[in-house]
Design an enzyme around this catalytic site. Structure first.
Site, short mmCIF file in Angstrom:
data_model
loop_
_atom_site.label_atom_id
_atom_site.label_comp_id
_atom_site.label_asym_id
_atom_site.label_seq_id
_atom_site.Cartn_x
_atom_site.Cartn_y
_atom_site.Cartn_z
CB THR A 110 -0.82 -0.11 1.09
OG1 THR A 110 0.05 0.11 2.33
CG2 THR A 110 -1.50 -1.10 1.18
CG ASP A 202 14.74 0.34 -0.47
OD1 ASP A 202 15.22 1.23 0.25
OD2 ASP A 202 13.19 -0.11 -0.37
C1 PRP Z 1 11.79 4.95 2.84
C2 PRP Z 1 12.50 6.34 2.60
C3 PRP Z 1 11.28 7.55 3.26
C4 PRP Z 1 10.17 6.49 3.20
C5 PRP Z 1 9.11 7.42 1.34
O1 PRP Z 1 11.59 3.83 4.19
O2 PRP Z 1 13.38 5.96 3.62
O3 PRP Z 1 11.21 6.99 4.65
O4 PRP Z 1 10.47 4.85 2.24
O5 PRP Z 1 8.16 7.22 1.62
P1 PRP Z 1 6.93 8.49 1.63
O6 PRP Z 1 7.18 9.16 1.17
O7 PRP Z 1 6.22 7.35 0.38
O8 PRP Z 1 6.16 7.50 2.79
P2 PRP Z 1 11.16 3.12 3.56
O9 PRP Z 1 9.97 2.93 3.61
O10 PRP Z 1 12.08 2.00 2.38
O11 PRP Z 1 12.58 2.31 4.78
P3 PRP Z 1 13.99 2.26 5.34
O12 PRP Z 1 14.69 3.46 5.25
O13 PRP Z 1 13.74 1.10 6.51
O14 PRP Z 1 14.46 1.18 3.97
N1 URA Z 2 11.60 5.37 -0.71
C1 URA Z 2 12.70 5.12 -1.26
O1 URA Z 2 14.17 4.67 -0.65
N2 URA Z 2 13.48 5.12 -2.83
C2 URA Z 2 11.81 5.75 -3.51
O2 URA Z 2 11.88 5.79 -4.25
C3 URA Z 2 10.16 6.15 -2.81
C4 URA Z 2 10.83 6.12 -1.45
#
Ligand code: PRP
Ligand code: URA
Length: 210
Positions: A110, A202
């Site tokens: 989601t 990512d």
């Molecule tokens: C990534 C990133 C942000 C988020 C951004 O984290 O570091 O926190 O996604 O996406 P959003 O603006 O749609 O919320 P992720 O959930 O991948 O976790 P991680 O940092 O542990 O990889």
């Molecule tokens: N979180 C990431 O790390 N990369 C993206 O592009 C979006 C969310």
């Protein structure tokens, strides 16, 4: 045209962001480059940092008034995990800062953020708070993190990311119109998986080699 948004445009930051965007960049170089960018972005991030004048004496026996940090130590808040990549560089620039962590992970189906951890310094209402996360995609993680910080009393909040999507900037502006956003790039759009395009992938996986 977005409100409360500063897009930094600096040759050194732009070159380093290009290295981070390149899918061929290995983890070790990605990590060092992310920390470098954070150090460079400390300059625009802390332009609003409060200081007050102190009396000192220079080695030439001249009295002088110089600026020093004012009041409570500022607070850096990292949104786990990827925020820690930014944090590592920023702490070097402001060793006086207190540090908080908010754990947020996007649901893979989601893209909704799920909170799993929160540890903050006391007296958040007295501190200038700087929230860091390299990616602002839908804005969900930043919005929920900042809501939590406000529940804990934070009033003076700035958010810094490396790459922002227009959708995330709009959502964050709407949810928290008092929060200024600083980014090194405003990218084109989100794809159907809510990843930023062209983006850098990512951010957390690339920083930690997972
Ligand atoms: C990534 C990133 C942000 C988020 C951004 O984290 O570091 O926190 O996604 O996406 P959003 O603006 O749609 O919320 P992720 O959930 O991948 O976790 P991680 O940092 O542990 O990889
Ligand atoms: N979180 C990431 O790390 N990369 C993206 O592009 C979006 C969310």
């Amino acid at each position: 045209m977005h409100k409360n948004l500063t897009v930094i445009n600096h040759p050194l930051i732009n070159v380093k962001l290009g290295i981070l965007r390149n899918k061929e960049t290995p983890t070790w170089n990605y990590r060092l480059t992310m920390q470098d960018v954070a150090r460079l972005m400390a300059y625009p991030l802390f332009l609003n940092l409060k200081t007050e004048m102190h009396n000192i004496e220079t080695p030439l026996h001249e009295e002088m008034r110089v600026p020093y940090y004012a009041g409570y130590a500022p607070c850096l808040v990292s949104i786990l995990r990827a925020g820690n990549g930014f944090l590592d560089g920023l702490i070097d620039m402001i060793p006086r800062a207190s540090v908080g962590f908010v754990g947020m992970e996007r649901d893979h189906e989601t893209a909704e953020p799920i909170a799993y951890y929160c540890k903050l310094p006391s007296d958040m209402s007295q501190r200038q708070v700087y929230v860091v996360d390299p990616m602002l995609a839908t804005g969900g993680s930043a919005i929920d993190s900042i809501t939590k910080l406000k529940e804990e009393g934070a009033k003076d909040i700035t958010f810094m990311c490396l790459v922002a999507a227009p959708e995330g900037v709009e959502a964050l502006n709407k949810a928290h119109p008092d929060v200024n956003i600083i980014t090194a790039a405003l990218d084109r759009e989100l794809n159907s998986n809510k990843y930023i395009c062209p983006g850098l992938g990512d951010a957390g996986d690339r920083y930690y080699g997972t």
